[in-house]
Design a protein around this motif. Structure first.
Motif, short mmCIF file in Angstrom:
data_model
loop_
_atom_site.label_atom_id
_atom_site.label_comp_id
_atom_site.label_asym_id
_atom_site.label_seq_id
_atom_site.Cartn_x
_atom_site.Cartn_y
_atom_site.Cartn_z
N THR A 82 0.82 -1.21 0.00
CA THR A 82 0.00 0.00 0.00
C THR A 82 0.85 1.26 0.00
N GLY A 109 -3.28 -9.53 -0.33
CA GLY A 109 -4.66 -9.14 -0.10
C GLY A 109 -5.22 -9.87 1.10
N TRP A 128 -12.22 -0.83 6.73
CA TRP A 128 -12.55 -0.47 5.34
C TRP A 128 -11.30 0.00 4.60
N ILE A 132 -9.61 -2.01 1.33
CA ILE A 132 -9.51 -1.35 0.03
C ILE A 132 -8.05 -1.15 -0.35
N ASP A 133 -7.25 -0.72 0.60
CA ASP A 133 -5.85 -0.41 0.30
C ASP A 133 -5.05 -1.65 -0.08
N ASN A 135 -6.04 -4.70 -0.98
CA ASN A 135 -6.56 -5.48 -2.10
C ASN A 135 -6.59 -4.71 -3.42
N LEU A 136 -6.97 -3.44 -3.40
CA LEU A 136 -7.13 -2.67 -4.63
C LEU A 136 -5.95 -1.73 -4.88
N LYS A 137 -5.67 -0.87 -3.91
CA LYS A 137 -4.54 0.04 -4.10
C LYS A 137 -3.24 -0.73 -4.27
N TYR A 180 -14.72 -6.14 0.85
CA TYR A 180 -13.85 -7.02 0.06
C TYR A 180 -14.39 -7.15 -1.36
N ALA A 183 -13.59 -4.02 -3.28
CA ALA A 183 -12.17 -3.96 -3.63
C ALA A 183 -11.86 -4.89 -4.79
N LYS A 184 -12.37 -6.11 -4.73
CA LYS A 184 -12.04 -7.08 -5.78
C LYS A 184 -12.75 -6.76 -7.10
#
Length: 278
Positions: A82, A109, A128, A132-133, A135-137, A180, A183-184
């Protein structure tokens, strides 16, 4: 005919440390297929959820030793996906110490009880942000840093992200997996966009969307099914009537990184035992 032979290739795998995990299993398979591997893991629990299961520094060192025992080169990289500076440094170190970067697997993740699994109306903000960070960022930072290195090298490359069936099933309101899932779902869109941007450089970008896989990371969820008497119903909802295994996901990832997948990009391959069709 294309193969998954990876001799002469260098791969970066994030989320690699935890024993039995998809990242570690993929790193070991890459070594079996002839690749050298940079093994990256944060190797510490998040500050707001100290009980959240993660890989350890010992597991990361152990993984490197296992890969070296197979006759391949490996390095242990402790970094937080991250944090852009740490990800950029990890990619730079991979190229510097292993000579190149051909494959990047953004596998770091997770989610868990006490760290992201909760109804959205009661989910705490630190959980949260972490879900998000990481898994996605983290997928974006990792893929973007690797993509820049691959473009600069001019040899093309392969990038694989890990999404989830949680992003595809429209019943997340009753599962506590909303953060989750969000994010995914973002990972899938991110993957498609990167595929369009990097395609002209000969770089493919694909995602794998696993269902329930029998790893340490999913153990709390599977134990929850058991305690609530739902295990049989969950398995009955899967056409293949079983949970998946980490090596089954690793095999898909390896295929996407080999010559046999040279004309596949922007795809998200479902690996759910048939629970998600199409």
């Amino acid at each position: 005919m294309g193969t998954t032979e990876l001799s002469g290739k260098v791969a970066l795998v994030t989320g690699a440390a935890r024993r039995g995990g998809i990242g570690r299993t993929t790193a070991l398979l890459f070594a079996d297929l002839g690749a050298d591997v940079a093994c990256l893991d944060v190797a510490r629990a998040p500050w707001h959820a100290p009980g959240h299961g993660v890989g350890s520094p010992d597991e990361l060192a152990e993984l490197v030793a296992e890969i070296e025992a197979k006759g391949r080169r490996a390095i242990a990289v402790t970094a937080d996906v991250t944090q852009a500076a740490q990800v950029d440094a990890a990619v730079d170190r991979t190229v510097r110490e292993l000579g190149r970067l051909d494959i990047c697997c953004a596998m770091a993740g997770g989610v868990g009880f006490g760290n992201g699994i909760a109804p959205l109306l009661s989910l705490d903000e630190p959980s949260w942000d972490w879900v998000i960070d990481v898994n996605l960022k983290g997928a974006w930072l990792t893929a973007a840093a690797a993509g820049r290195a691959m473009v600069a090298a001019g040899r093309g490359g392969r990038i694989v992200t890990i999404a989830s069936s949680a992003a595809l099933i429209g019943a997340n309101g009753s599962t506590g997996m909303g953060a989750y899932a969000a994010a995914k779902a973002g990972v899938i869109t991110l993957t498609q966009t990167l595929a369009a941007e990097l395609g002209p450089h000969g770089i493919t970008v694909n995602a794998v969307s696993p269902g329930m896989i029998g790893t340490q990371a999913s153990a709390p969820v599977r134990e929850h099914f058991e305690r609530s008497g739902r295990t049989e119903a969950v398995i009955e909802s899967i056409p293949l009537r079983r949970f998946g295994e980490a090596d089954e996901i690793a095999s898909i990832v390896a295929f996407l990184c080999g010559d046999g997948a040279s004309y596949i990009t922007g795809d998200a391959i479902n690996a759910t035992g048939g629970k998600v069709l199409g």
